[in-house]
Write a protein that holds these residues in place. Sequence first.
Motif: not given
Length: 806
Positions: A335-336, A377-383, A408-409
């Motif tokens: 997700i964005d 980078n990987d997204e921050n770990v959020t629900p 982004g890619e």
Amino acid sequence: MSEKHFSESESDGEEDEPCPVCRDLDPDLATRVTKQSETIFSPDPFGFALGVKVPDFELQADGELPADPPFDSPLYEIDKPLSEVWEQGRKGCKACQILFMGLFFSWKTSDAIEPERRSEQAFKEAVDSLYLHAFLSPGKKVLVNVTTRTGGIRSVTRTAVLSYELFALASKPNPWDIIGRLECSPVNVLNDQYRRFVQRWICQCADGHPHCGPLTPARMPKRLLNVDERNGDIIFLEEDIVGRAPYITLSHTWKFSQPLKMTHERLNMVGSTIHLDELSPTLRDAVRIARWLDVQYLWIDALCIIQDDELDWEEQSVQMGNIYRQSYFTIAAHIDANNPSPANGCFLERKHFREISHQDDSGQTCSTIVRGDFNHNDENVTPDALTGRGWCYQERLLASRIIHFRPGEISFECFASTKCECDELLPQQGALPLGRYPYKSFKEGFAEYATIVEPYEGSAGDILNGLNGNKAWLAWRDMAENYATTDFTYKTDRLPALAGVAGRMPKQAFGNYVAGLWTGELVSELLWRRSYNVRRFRDKPYVAPTFSWASGSGPITWWSPCKRPGESGLLPLAKVLDVSCELATAEPFGQVRDGSIKLSGRVATVKLQIPILQRISWLLKVNPRMREVEWLYKASDMSRWFCVRLRRFALYFQGYRVLHPIRDLIRYVADKFHGRENDTVADIGKLIGKNRLSSGLGGWKGSATSDAEEDSPRLVLENLIAIELGAWCEKFSEIEEGKTGRVEVGGLLLAPSKKRKGAYDRVAQIEFWKDIKGDERVRAEDGYEVNLGRLNDCFAGCEEKEVIIV
């Protein structure tokens, strides 16, 4: 910002005079300078220059560079104040105009720039404080780092603001030969150039990585979607497919993918036919990706598991680990984080790329591609994030190969390596965006266990000769800590979503599985705790016994000596007498209805020292609604703030002996109010045992970390007991040598069970520690365990009892 912003000004110099900033990006006009590292990091700004590494050649006798030094990959650079680039663009330099327009596009789309600062006016205001550092190499992309600079004459410190890249297209004219040409526009992912490097990633993995497995599955899933392109806008759900063929799996968050769900009602009404316009953007993009790579079959959980059939769900959810493990690859639909929307799909049309049309000096229309700044980078770990969903975590951990589709890619991940789009789009050697690092995979430590398709039933010798038992424990503990941070729509999925991973762990080393824990190292398994200062709750409805980390939500970690199970150091002090677990289904690694363990060890009654404000906040949490009140989680901060000021006030009485009683009273109040560094921990004040000489800790210090918000008031109101589980000393040799070493003891804090009479609930993990400098009780000939037993007098005088924890 476009060419019209530069059209009002004209060049003040001669028409054939090169731009002092970019030298018209002509290599023949570049200044040559020596450099010690990969790039030219000069304290002074410089225009278009070719850096030559000193070790690659010898200077001439006069100290000058040779006329034609050897180059493997010449790297040209520009490092100039952005204001000068802007000024040269206004004077008519086409290259500076493109550099500036590329930056403005990146500025407007970068997550690194606050939304309120993305306007043209805010951009112009920032120009004077920024520097442009561009890297160019013939036939490669142009990489541009935009930074701020601080420093003096000898050294400069650069702070990254954002980065962007420039490309040309092979099919369209571009006035600068130095800029690398792409075969296809990267604005859309599904092009021929991308297909070739994605297929190369997959084939290299299948051919060269033994843990990643073949492209064709050993067994087909029960149902698959036939997405053959010849069927046009229709796909079919097929069952019990004969033969074996590659298939793709989809990992997605249902909240944003909003999938169509297969039910018995739908099957009865319209059969197995599905029209593409019925699918959400994410599912429709997954079909497009499968067709792009000419793969006929696709597995999507929402459509390949009958959603209103409980028995089918139980059967297929158990198989999900194998389904993802044997797939051709898995589509990871991210997700964005800044604009999560179901309309984003798999980000096949990218907003971070833009094709800029412009004119060269002759008036011919040309094209340059800008790739704006993005998070590498990987997204921050959020629900909401894919990395924060429990089912998706198992899918990522077990999948042989993954293609991540991010805003982004796209990037590739397997058990042996990671690759990304940056590696394929004309990369430069020795030039990276500031602050950007390669992706890291957390799958590598789990590789040899993921290769097991069915639950591991090998012999003990297999573990010794093949699988490493200690390494397996390390992989499991690391995995469990990561998994505990994830969230679920249905909390009861917490154990089923881990079944595919748990079923691959070596039982001969681990023992039996009990609701997220293993009996092989059960004493150390019990010594987990919730991380400090995070929201954590007992899951409802029931998920697991209180002694299991799976019983609640929130990140966990293990007591320090338990993070490396099987290694010397931890001395188990409690005995496991019995373990019981009632399963909710036939799946041994799935949901449980009940569970208990019976332990034998030294037990003491416990009294906690809880500061007044923290005590009040914990008592208020008896009410479930109060557990959501934000200020209650800041009680410790409030008490510390109050106490600091009380102690400062007491200093006013220091110089007056007659007022010392008032000073001491104020300090006493401050001590009573003083809170710890976080709201989830309380100090242990007393251990009360039948034969214990004193209720004090005898030089020991101790703390208790509550397991859940609803456990906090129990720590205030109920009669608590502590059971000693284990001890260790990290630097025992220093005590032997007469130096200072720390002895630590770990255990559990228990409260009378609300569920079963005579049993206990786990409510906190406890730790004790004591610094010991030498000790006459230590005898080198007796060994570590005997000596540690002598030094550990924390629970001295406490009775050994049997307790049942549920």
